[in-house]
Design a protein around this motif. Structure first.
Motif, PDB file in Angstrom:
ATOM      1  N   UNK A  38       0.544  -5.000  -0.337  1.00 31.18           N
ATOM      2  CA  UNK A  38       0.305  -3.674   0.220  1.00 31.18           C
ATOM      3  C   UNK A  38      -1.191  -3.429   0.386  1.00 31.18           C
ATOM      4  N   UNK A  39      -1.928  -3.718  -0.676  1.00 34.98           N
ATOM      5  CA  UNK A  39      -3.378  -3.570  -0.605  1.00 34.98           C
ATOM      6  C   UNK A  39      -3.966  -4.514   0.446  1.00 34.98           C
ATOM      7  N   UNK A  40      -3.317  -5.690   0.505  1.00 32.02           N
ATOM      8  CA  UNK A  40      -3.801  -6.678   1.477  1.00 32.02           C
ATOM      9  C   UNK A  40      -3.674  -6.155   2.902  1.00 32.02           C
ATOM     10  N   UNK A  41      -2.605  -5.495   3.212  1.00 35.04           N
ATOM     11  CA  UNK A  41      -2.370  -4.943   4.542  1.00 35.04           C
ATOM     12  C   UNK A  41      -3.388  -3.844   4.864  1.00 35.04           C
ATOM     13  N   UNK A  42      -3.601  -2.970   3.864  1.00 34.99           N
ATOM     14  CA  UNK A  42      -4.574  -1.879   4.099  1.00 34.99           C
ATOM     15  C   UNK A  42      -5.969  -2.453   4.319  1.00 34.99           C
ATOM     16  N   UNK A  43      -6.289  -3.523   3.590  1.00 38.23           N
ATOM     17  CA  UNK A  43      -7.608  -4.138   3.721  1.00 38.23           C
ATOM     18  C   UNK A  43      -7.796  -4.720   5.128  1.00 38.23           C
TER      19      UNK A  43
END
Length: 383
Positions: A1-6
């Motif tokens: 999830x964090x990876x996508x936002x990044x």
């Protein structure tokens, strides 16, 4: 999830960066274009000096949609077009000015120097045409020419009247010789006037005759003008041009006189020698005979005027000094004395040497004593 936002945020930041870099490139390109425009402006103003100073000091702002280089290109085209127009104007003005002298009646400037001078000539000529000033000049010069011709005609007319007086005097001189002839070698003396050979006088006399003949047609139209008024006025201009050229040819001549209006001719008969009509009393015979003829002509001329004066106050005696009387033959001395005395004209011989003193009524001796002259009567002839 964090990876996508990044990744999503990283993509947005990258896109934003690209937009800013593109905008930077555009601004740099525009700045470079403007700098080049300023360089071209400086070159045009400081090196080529295409723009007048008045255009550079104007503080009025005008909004334009073109950039600096476009405006400079447009300005350069306008300047070149102006140069071409000025060149054509100069050629036209030079061609136009060939028709006029520096001192012309219209006061046109025939020696322009600057572009401003050429432009002013164009403006003046446009005003000249718009206001039909040629007609004003035509009326003014027509009256001026008429005045000039009138003054010439009046002066020459007066001169011709004096010439007729001369003809009368010559007639009286010729009659005087016939009435009281000379007993000696001179059998005849006759004078006459002939047409003048003076070019200026001939031209003035032609102008006088033409003015008298066409007095009512010269100048502006009037009730008495003829149908050939334009032709007459053109002839007037031709006469004045001829007069101007003749005056330039004789620029050192101060005036014309009565003597220029005719040629005085003499005819002398000395024994069997006839000079026919000549303009100088030379080579009639010997040197003494020439002197004798000149003395006789002068005596007759004096007698003519003496007769006119005698009509008012009665006859009188005139005493005249005669030079070079000693160069005459003794018979001619006696003859010239009788020729003069018969007209109540007494000749005075002032020669220091006595020549036939008994031919004279009185003989005097003059002697100098300091500042005084002593006169002694030596002889008196008794009739």
């Amino acid at each position: 999830m964090r990876r996508l936002r990044y990744e999503d945020r990283r993509a947005r930041i990258g896109k934003k960066r690209q937009e800013l870099e593109e905008r930077q490139r555009m601004l740099h390109k525009e700045l470079t274009h403007r700098e080049e425009g300023l360089k071209l402006y400086c070159q045009m103003v400081e090196n080529e000096h295409l723009l007048p100073e008045v255009y550079l000091s104007d503080d009025k702002l005008v909004k334009a949609h073109q950039d600096c280089q476009q405006l400079l290109s447009q300005l350069r085209g306008t300047v070149n077009q102006k140069r071409e127009s000025i060149g054509k104007l100069i050629d036209l003005v030079v061609g136009f000015n060939r028709n006029f002298k520096p001192q012309n009646a219209f006061h046109f400037n025939t020696t322009p120097e600057t572009e401003k001078d050429y432009l002013q000539i164009a403006v003046d000529l446009q005003d000249f045409m718009d206001n039909n000033k040629i007609e004003e000049f035509r009326r003014r010069t027509s009256e001026h020419y008429k005045d000039i011709l009138g003054r010439i005609s009046t002066e020459i007319g007066a001169l011709m009247k004096r010439r007729s007086d001369v003809d009368g005097v010559i007639l009286d001189i010729n009659r005087d010789f016939v009435e009281k002839n000379f007993a000696g070698v001179i059998k005849g003396i006759e004078l006459r006037t002939n047409e003048s050979s003076d070019k200026l006088m001939q031209l003035l006399m032609s102008i006088h005759g033409y003015t008298v003949e066409n007095a009512l047609s010269i100048g502006e139209l009037n009730l008495f003008s003829n149908n050939n008024r334009d032709e007459v006025n053109r002839k007037v201009v031709d006469y004045l041009k001829s007069l101007s050229r003749q005056l330039q040819d004789e620029s050192n001549r101060p005036a014309v006189s009565l003597g220029d209006a005719f040629r005085l001719q003499f005819r002398v008969k000395e024994n069997d020698n006839d000079t026919n009509w000549v303009e100088r009393i030379n080579n009639v015979g010997s040197d003494g005979t020439d002197i004798l003829v000149k003395a006789m002509v002068n005596i007759m001329l004096i007698n003519v005027f003496k007769k006119k004066a005698a009509r008012k106050s009665g006859d009188f005696i005139v005493h005249c000094m005669m030079d070079e009387i000693g160069r005459l033959h003794p018979n001619n001395i006696k003859g010239i004395l009788q020729f003069a005395n018969s007209r109540n004209i007494y000749l005075i011989n002032s020669s220091p040497t006595s020549y036939n003193p008994y031919d004279y009524r009185y003989t005097y001796l003059l002697s100098k004593h300091g500042v005084r002259t002593r006169v002694e009567k030596l002889l008196k002839r008794i009739k």
